[in-house]
Design a protein around this motif. Structure first.
Motif, PDB file in Angstrom:
ATOM      1  N   LYS A   1       0.832  -1.211   0.000  1.00  0.00           N
ATOM      2  CA  LYS A   1       0.000   0.000   0.000  1.00  0.00           C
ATOM      3  C   LYS A   1       0.865   1.259   0.000  1.00  0.00           C
ATOM      4  N   SER A   2       2.074   1.164   0.522  1.00  0.00           N
ATOM      5  CA  SER A   2       2.968   2.328   0.553  1.00  0.00           C
ATOM      6  C   SER A   2       3.379   2.774  -0.846  1.00  0.00           C
ATOM      7  N   ASP A   3       3.226   1.900  -1.846  1.00  0.00           N
ATOM      8  CA  ASP A   3       3.558   2.251  -3.226  1.00  0.00           C
ATOM      9  C   ASP A   3       2.362   2.798  -4.010  1.00  0.00           C
ATOM     10  N   TRP A   4       1.185   2.796  -3.397  1.00  0.00           N
ATOM     11  CA  TRP A   4      -0.003   3.329  -4.066  1.00  0.00           C
ATOM     12  C   TRP A   4       0.062   4.850  -4.081  1.00  0.00           C
ATOM     13  N   GLU A   5      -0.528   5.442  -5.102  1.00  0.00           N
ATOM     14  CA  GLU A   5      -0.635   6.895  -5.170  1.00  0.00           C
ATOM     15  C   GLU A   5      -1.831   7.348  -4.331  1.00  0.00           C
ATOM     16  N   ASN A   6      -1.819   8.599  -3.920  1.00  0.00           N
ATOM     17  CA  ASN A   6      -2.914   9.134  -3.109  1.00  0.00           C
ATOM     18  C   ASN A   6      -4.266   8.953  -3.790  1.00  0.00           C
ATOM     19  N   GLY A   7      -4.326   9.206  -5.082  1.00  0.00           N
ATOM     20  CA  GLY A   7      -5.585   9.073  -5.810  1.00  0.00           C
ATOM     21  C   GLY A   7      -6.108   7.649  -5.798  1.00  0.00           C
ATOM     22  N   GLU A   8      -5.208   6.691  -5.858  1.00  0.00           N
ATOM     23  CA  GLU A   8      -5.603   5.283  -5.800  1.00  0.00           C
ATOM     24  C   GLU A   8      -6.142   4.932  -4.420  1.00  0.00           C
ATOM     25  N   LEU A   9      -5.453   5.392  -3.388  1.00  0.00           N
ATOM     26  CA  LEU A   9      -5.940   5.158  -2.022  1.00  0.00           C
ATOM     27  C   LEU A   9      -7.317   5.782  -1.835  1.00  0.00           C
ATOM     28  N   ALA A  10      -7.472   7.018  -2.286  1.00  0.00           N
ATOM     29  CA  ALA A  10      -8.750   7.724  -2.121  1.00  0.00           C
ATOM     30  C   ALA A  10      -9.870   7.026  -2.887  1.00  0.00           C
ATOM     31  N   PHE A  11      -9.594   6.623  -4.127  1.00  0.00           N
ATOM     32  CA  PHE A  11     -10.620   5.975  -4.950  1.00  0.00           C
ATOM     33  C   PHE A  11     -11.094   4.665  -4.327  1.00  0.00           C
ATOM     34  N   PHE A  12     -10.152   3.804  -3.955  1.00  0.00           N
ATOM     35  CA  PHE A  12     -10.545   2.503  -3.419  1.00  0.00           C
ATOM     36  C   PHE A  12     -11.093   2.621  -2.002  1.00  0.00           C
ATOM     37  N   HIS A  13     -10.629   3.596  -1.224  1.00  0.00           N
ATOM     38  CA  HIS A  13     -11.227   3.825   0.093  1.00  0.00           C
ATOM     39  C   HIS A  13     -12.698   4.212  -0.075  1.00  0.00           C
ATOM     40  N   HIS A  14     -12.955   5.152  -0.967  1.00  0.00           N
ATOM     41  CA  HIS A  14     -14.336   5.589  -1.194  1.00  0.00           C
ATOM     42  C   HIS A  14     -15.192   4.436  -1.715  1.00  0.00           C
ATOM     43  N   SER A  15     -14.670   3.687  -2.668  1.00  0.00           N
ATOM     44  CA  SER A  15     -15.424   2.562  -3.240  1.00  0.00           C
ATOM     45  C   SER A  15     -15.762   1.513  -2.195  1.00  0.00           C
ATOM     46  N   LEU A  16     -14.773   1.122  -1.407  1.00  0.00           N
ATOM     47  CA  LEU A  16     -15.008   0.103  -0.382  1.00  0.00           C
ATOM     48  C   LEU A  16     -15.899   0.630   0.732  1.00  0.00           C
ATOM     49  N   GLN A  17     -15.798   1.928   1.023  1.00  0.00           N
ATOM     50  CA  GLN A  17     -16.650   2.525   2.048  1.00  0.00           C
ATOM     51  C   GLN A  17     -18.120   2.443   1.623  1.00  0.00           C
ATOM     52  N   GLN A  18     -18.384   2.626   0.336  1.00  0.00           N
ATOM     53  CA  GLN A  18     -19.750   2.598  -0.166  1.00  0.00           C
ATOM     54  C   GLN A  18     -20.379   1.212  -0.077  1.00  0.00           C
ATOM     55  N   ILE A  19     -19.564   0.176  -0.178  1.00  0.00           N
ATOM     56  CA  ILE A  19     -20.091  -1.199  -0.144  1.00  0.00           C
ATOM     57  C   ILE A  19     -19.722  -1.934   1.144  1.00  0.00           C
ATOM     58  N   ALA A  20     -19.284  -1.198   2.154  1.00  0.00           N
ATOM     59  CA  ALA A  20     -18.820  -1.792   3.411  1.00  0.00           C
ATOM     60  C   ALA A  20     -19.778  -2.825   4.011  1.00  0.00           C
ATOM     61  N   PRO A  21     -21.086  -2.589   3.997  1.00  0.00           N
ATOM     62  CA  PRO A  21     -21.978  -3.591   4.610  1.00  0.00           C
ATOM     63  C   PRO A  21     -21.962  -4.949   3.891  1.00  0.00           C
TER      64      PRO A  21
END
Length: 64
Positions: A15-35
C-alpha cells in the motif's frame, strides 16, 4: 496518474507504493459497499485506511 491501475495490479504491491488518488478511490469505493464486504474485503479496506493515516491524511497537491 496517466495509467490507471486496477485492484488486480495494486493488490500485488504494498500500500505504501499506491498513489494518493488510488488510495482515495478505493477507500471511497469500499466505504460505499462496506456492509457487503467479506472478511478479506474488510481487511483490504482496513489496510488502505491504515496507509492513509500513516501518510497523515490525503493531500492532492502531488501524486504522493
Amino acid at each position: 496518474m496517466d495509467h490507471k491501475r486496477d485492484m488486480t495490479e495494486l493488490s500485488m504491491m504494498p500500500k505504501s507504493d499506491w498513489e494518493n488518488g488510488e488510495l482515495a478511490f478505493f477507500h471511497h469505493s469500499l466505504q460505499q459497499i462496506a456492509p457487503y464486504l467479506n472478511s478479506e474485503g474488510v481487511a483490504i479496506h482496513r489496510e488502505i485506511i491504515k496507509e492513509i493515516e500513516h501518510r497523515g491524511g490525503l493531500s492532492f497537491g502531488g501524486k504522493r
